[in-house]
Enzyme design. Structure first.
Site, mmCIF file in Angstrom:
data_model
loop_
_atom_site.group_PDB
_atom_site.id
_atom_site.type_symbol
_atom_site.label_atom_id
_atom_site.label_comp_id
_atom_site.label_asym_id
_atom_site.label_seq_id
_atom_site.Cartn_x
_atom_site.Cartn_y
_atom_site.Cartn_z
ATOM 1 N N LEU A 341 0.873 -1.171 0.000
ATOM 2 C CA LEU A 341 0.000 0.000 0.000
ATOM 3 C C LEU A 341 0.910 1.221 0.000
ATOM 4 O O LEU A 341 2.016 1.180 0.553
ATOM 5 C CB LEU A 341 -0.903 0.032 1.236
ATOM 6 C CG LEU A 341 -2.016 -1.018 1.361
ATOM 7 C CD1 LEU A 341 -2.756 -0.834 2.677
ATOM 8 C CD2 LEU A 341 -2.991 -0.928 0.202
ATOM 9 N N ASP A 342 0.459 2.304 -0.624
ATOM 10 C CA ASP A 342 1.248 3.532 -0.589
ATOM 11 C C ASP A 342 1.450 3.975 0.851
ATOM 12 O O ASP A 342 0.612 3.712 1.726
ATOM 13 C CB ASP A 342 0.538 4.644 -1.370
ATOM 14 C CG ASP A 342 0.453 4.338 -2.862
ATOM 15 O OD1 ASP A 342 1.251 3.507 -3.336
ATOM 16 O OD2 ASP A 342 -0.408 4.923 -3.542
#
Length: 548
Positions: A341-342
């Site tokens: 995930l960012d």
């Protein structure tokens, strides 16, 4: 008689000097004068199996008549056929150099399957070439850091702790070493950094090495630096180096992370040091146990906080979800990252405890048997239904998407299941999570959308929502470009009229330059649910930050 002499050099540092049989008698008198010291004759053999429970061997030394194998905490020295078990600190790389003063002894270090010479034989041509480099007053290393990349540096370095709230400007040093020795000592001397600071950089994974220095970019060095680099390369790319045997130059230029402060490096080794690793202060303010959604024997499902990477970065594998979650659960080693995930995204992420589960989960991802749902907080309304774009190939940020098909571009598809109006987050919530509007004027309402991604692309939701004119709140990378496009549609290079003609690369680069920097903390995006095995394994995150 083979003698091993231990002397107390300072109150906190023990040193070991190994003397060969031939000179033991000559050195006896000076040795007796050392205080405090003890002289220990070689004992009977100690089985090497005694070291097995220490795990993780660090390195091994081999000479004629002397060898040592270092293991965690202890070392086994062999002198004249006898073996002695001693604390590892007694085997100091620098002190092994005293063997050279006794006789023509060569010491080799074996690391990661590569045999390196710690103390190389003195061949006339190499000695002469090294002497010429020494005359250049470059010390133990040549700095190959481009002048244009040198940033303003703090007055002094002490420690990486406590974690600063703001990151320093990047500082990456490129060094070509002209001496054999311990990486901690050599880097500390070359960069004038405290040993503690260098040791912490190694702990963070911010240091890399290669057997042969890669060629620097053109025009990146001064004429003096380039001259020194060429002289050193002609000396240290010599195929007579035992560590280079059987390897091409390209293979020898491959970089590896330095993970231990006791690593030995040889002359000619290239080292890259990230002096200012990117820091993530949010790691230290999170109750990690409360973020664990589920734990089994093979995996952990975590409600990832925004502002923290899932796994380690190129210069910091210490401050991440995998490491801090493992510590909070009392695990001996970091968890294994199965998907990303960012940094600025929060929500469900699966971390593996075993390599077997990691491999199994990767297979499920490849077969598209993992369902992911997101909550996106957009600045404007978007239509429900399936949205399709095409993403430009490459790893460069920002990710550029177009509604028109481009040759070689990847398909990006998502489905917006719901889009409902909600109150814009309060100023207190924005301040707590470091939200930045980047020129977008806040209104009374925002729009919370439930999204299912059908193709997993980096920045997919962020880039597609921005292309719809509804960037996510706080997304400082895509909001500036969206504002620019809405005020002047001509700057968008992928309209149907322009795609019909040949795309102007200058327009594309101008469009890329209109994007901003990566967000520092949170944006309006949460991985709200993840499931696999036809829903048998389903996990939901807590309420998103804008609803809490």
């Amino acid at each position: 008689l083979s003698l091993l002499v231990f002397s107390m050099a300072t109150p906190t540092r023990w040193c070991a000097t190994i003397y060969s049989n031939a000179v033991a008698a000559m050195l006896w008198q000076p040795v007796k004068s050392l205080s405090p010291c003890c002289i220990v004759p070689s004992p009977t053999s100690v089985p090497i199996s005694h070291l097995s429970h220490y795990k993780l061997p660090l390195c091994s030394f081999r000479t004629s008549g002397l060898s040592a194998r270092a293991s965690r905490g202890w070392s086994s020295l062999v002198l004249g056929g006898s073996r002695l078990l001693v604390p590892r600190d007694f085997c100091d790389f620098h002190l092994l150099k005293h063997c050279c003063e006794v006789g023509p002894v060569g010491v080799e270090v074996s690391r990661n399957g590569l045999r390196k010479r710690l103390i190389s034989s003195q061949r006339g041509s190499r000695v002469k070439a090294r002497a010429q480099l020494r005359e250049s007053n470059v010390g133990s290393a040549i700095s190959l850091t481009p002048i244009s990349k040198v940033s303003q540096r703090p007055v002094e370095y002490n420690s990486l702790f406590p974690c600063p709230q703001q990151n320093f400007l990047p500082r990456i040093e490129h060094l070509l070493f002209l001496e054999d020795g311990n990486v901690l000592d050599l880097v500390s001397e070359a960069l004038a950094l405290p040993r503690l600071y260098v040791a912490e950089l190694i702990q963070f994974g911010a240091m890399y090495y290669a057997l042969v220095c890669p060629p620097p970019p053109e025009d990146s060095l001064t004429p003096e630096q380039m001259s020194l680099y060429k002289k050193a390369s002609s000396v240290y790319q010599n195929k007579k180096r035992s560590s280079l045997k059987g390897k091409t130059i390209r293979e020898a230029q491959k970089t590896f992370r330095i993970t231990n402060i006791h690593e030995g490096i040889e002359a000619g080794t290239y080292v890259r040091v990230h002096v200012h690793p990117k820091r993530f202060p949010r790691c230290y303010g999170v109750d990690w146990l409360s973020r664990v959604i589920s734990e089994t024997e093979s995996y952990v499902v975590l409600d990832k906080p925004a502002g923290v990477p899932v796994g380690g970065t190129v210069d910091n594998f210490e401050e991440c979800c995998a490491t801090f979650t493992a510590r909070s659960l009392g695990l001996d080693s970091p968890l294994i990252v199965t998907h990303q995930l960012d940094n600025c995204t929060e929500g469900c992420v699966v971390l593996a405890k075993t390599k077997e589960f990691a491999s199994q989960f990767h297979r499920l991802l490849r077969e598209k048997k993992v369902q992911k749902y997101y909550l996106a907080l957009a600045a404007a309304s978007v239509p429900e239904g399936r949205i399709c774009h095409f993403m430009r190939p490459g790893k460069r940020h920002p990710r550029i998407v177009s509604t028109e098909l481009q040759i070689g571009w990847a398909s990006c598809q998502l489905e917006i299941l719901e889009c409902q109006k909600v109150l814009w987050p309060t100023a207190i919530a924005e301040a707590k999570y470091g939200l930045c509007h980047s020129g977008w004027v806040p209104t009374e309402f925002a729009f919370e959308c439930k999204v299912q991604i059908l193709t997993g692309r980096t920045h997919q939701i962020r880039a597609q929502f921005a292309a719809l004119g509804a960037p996510l709140l706080g997304d400082t990378m895509y909001i500036p470009a969206t504002i620019s496009w809405m005020s002047n549609p001509e700057v968008y290079p992928f309209s149907s009229e322009k795609v019909a003609m040949e795309i102007d690369n200058h327009l594309v680069e101008d469009w890329v330059s209109r994007h901003g920097m990566e967000p520092e903390c949170a944006i309006g995006l949460q991985s709200s649910q993840i499931s696999w095995d036809n829903g048998a394994c389903t996990f939901k995150a807590q309420k998103p930050w804008w609803s809490s």
